[in-house]
Design a protein around this motif. Structure first.
Motif, mmCIF file in Angstrom:
data_model
loop_
_atom_site.group_PDB
_atom_site.id
_atom_site.type_symbol
_atom_site.label_atom_id
_atom_site.label_comp_id
_atom_site.label_asym_id
_atom_site.label_seq_id
_atom_site.Cartn_x
_atom_site.Cartn_y
_atom_site.Cartn_z
ATOM 1 N N LEU A 111 -4.636 1.653 -5.588
ATOM 2 C CA LEU A 111 -5.849 2.164 -5.099
ATOM 3 C C LEU A 111 -5.917 2.657 -3.459
ATOM 4 C CD1 LEU A 111 -7.921 -1.479 -5.535
ATOM 5 C CD2 LEU A 111 -7.698 0.757 -7.116
ATOM 6 N N PRO B 88 -7.707 3.820 -0.703
ATOM 7 C CA PRO B 88 -8.801 3.889 0.440
ATOM 8 C C PRO B 88 -9.505 4.841 0.701
ATOM 9 C CG PRO B 88 -7.131 2.689 1.315
ATOM 10 C CD PRO B 88 -6.453 3.465 0.200
ATOM 11 N N GLN C 281 -12.551 4.981 -10.705
ATOM 12 C CA GLN C 281 -13.039 3.536 -10.763
ATOM 13 C C GLN C 281 -13.024 3.426 -9.169
ATOM 14 O OE1 GLN C 281 -10.974 0.548 -13.008
ATOM 15 N NE2 GLN C 281 -9.183 1.321 -12.072
ATOM 16 N N ALA C 282 -13.850 2.471 -8.594
ATOM 17 C CA ALA C 282 -13.831 1.986 -7.356
ATOM 18 C C ALA C 282 -14.002 0.679 -7.174
ATOM 19 C CB ALA C 282 -15.093 2.406 -6.676
ATOM 20 N N LYS C 283 -12.970 0.004 -6.225
ATOM 21 C CA LYS C 283 -12.916 -1.752 -5.952
ATOM 22 C C LYS C 283 -13.503 -1.524 -4.248
ATOM 23 C CE LYS C 283 -10.217 -5.485 -5.507
ATOM 24 N NZ LYS C 283 -8.681 -5.958 -5.098
ATOM 25 N N GLU C 284 -14.618 -2.318 -4.155
ATOM 26 C CA GLU C 284 -14.953 -2.506 -2.865
ATOM 27 C C GLU C 284 -14.030 -3.614 -2.235
ATOM 28 O OE1 GLU C 284 -19.346 -2.965 -2.576
ATOM 29 O OE2 GLU C 284 -19.602 -1.602 -4.037
ATOM 30 N N GLY C 285 -14.307 -3.576 -0.930
ATOM 31 C CA GLY C 285 -13.758 -4.745 -0.053
ATOM 32 C C GLY C 285 -12.540 -4.085 0.718
ATOM 33 N N LYS C 286 -11.704 -5.253 1.375
ATOM 34 C CA LYS C 286 -10.815 -5.060 2.273
ATOM 35 C C LYS C 286 -9.771 -4.196 1.476
ATOM 36 C CE LYS C 286 -7.574 -7.357 5.752
ATOM 37 N NZ LYS C 286 -7.094 -8.582 5.925
ATOM 38 N N ASN C 287 -9.254 -4.689 0.429
ATOM 39 C CA ASN C 287 -8.179 -4.133 -0.205
ATOM 40 C C ASN C 287 -8.698 -3.171 -1.495
ATOM 41 O OD1 ASN C 287 -6.021 -5.569 1.314
ATOM 42 N ND2 ASN C 287 -6.618 -7.207 -0.069
ATOM 43 N N GLY C 288 -9.710 -2.687 -1.072
ATOM 44 C CA GLY C 288 -10.382 -1.941 -2.323
ATOM 45 C C GLY C 288 -9.747 -0.267 -1.885
ATOM 46 N N GLY C 289 -10.553 0.388 -2.981
ATOM 47 C CA GLY C 289 -10.005 1.758 -3.030
ATOM 48 C C GLY C 289 -10.577 2.627 -4.384
ATOM 49 N N TYR C 290 -10.021 3.767 -4.547
ATOM 50 C CA TYR C 290 -10.200 4.357 -5.737
ATOM 51 C C TYR C 290 -9.032 4.608 -6.639
ATOM 52 C CZ TYR C 290 -14.794 5.303 -3.433
ATOM 53 O OH TYR C 290 -15.946 5.040 -2.607
#
Length: 137
Positions: free
Chosen positions: A27, A29, A58-67
């Motif tokens: 991912l 950021p 796709q996107a994942k939110e949060g501290k370890n998130g990203g695209y």
């Protein structure tokens, strides 16, 4: 077609973003992506939102998130990217003749049709290329 909400610059940044994501492990950021593209994070997130809605990333939110990409680069046509941005093909005012009194109605109609045809040509050409085509070494 949806209402046009952006310009061709968005399309260019969207393509560059997808190429970075295709070459990024895991991912990515938004801050890292903005840094790589020398872009503002707020502006870039607007573009990424369109790509998420189109199902290209796709996107994942949060501290370890990203695209990350949803599909392989060879499965993403440039037309999909273009359409996800709802990009204005031509600069504002290009062949904008509706309010011009110096043209006959048939000429106004012909110029408007030309503008529409030209956009069709662009989409047809973009349909022939994929993101992977831009990444060939």
């Amino acid at each position: 077609m949806t209402e046009k909400v952006s310009n061709a610059r968005w399309f260019g940044v969207a393509l560059q973003s997808l190429i970075v994501l295709a070459n990024y492990e895991g991912l990515c950021p938004s801050g890292k992506l903005a840094e790589k593209l020398d872009s503002k994070s707020v502006f870039l997130r607007k573009i990424l939102t369109h790509l998420v809605k189109a199902g290209l990333i796709q996107a994942k939110e949060g501290k370890n998130g990203g695209y990350s990409l949803v599909k392989h680069p060879s499965e993403i046509t440039l037309a999909e990217v273009y359409e996800s941005m709802s990009a204005e093909t031509f600069p504002k005012g290009f062949l904008d003749v509706e309010s011009k009194e110096c043209f006959l109605p048939d000429t106004i109609h012909a110029l408007c049709e030309l503008r529409t045809e030209m956009e069709g040509w662009i989409l047809e050409g973009l349909q022939q290329k994929t993101l992977a085509d831009l990444m060939k070494k």
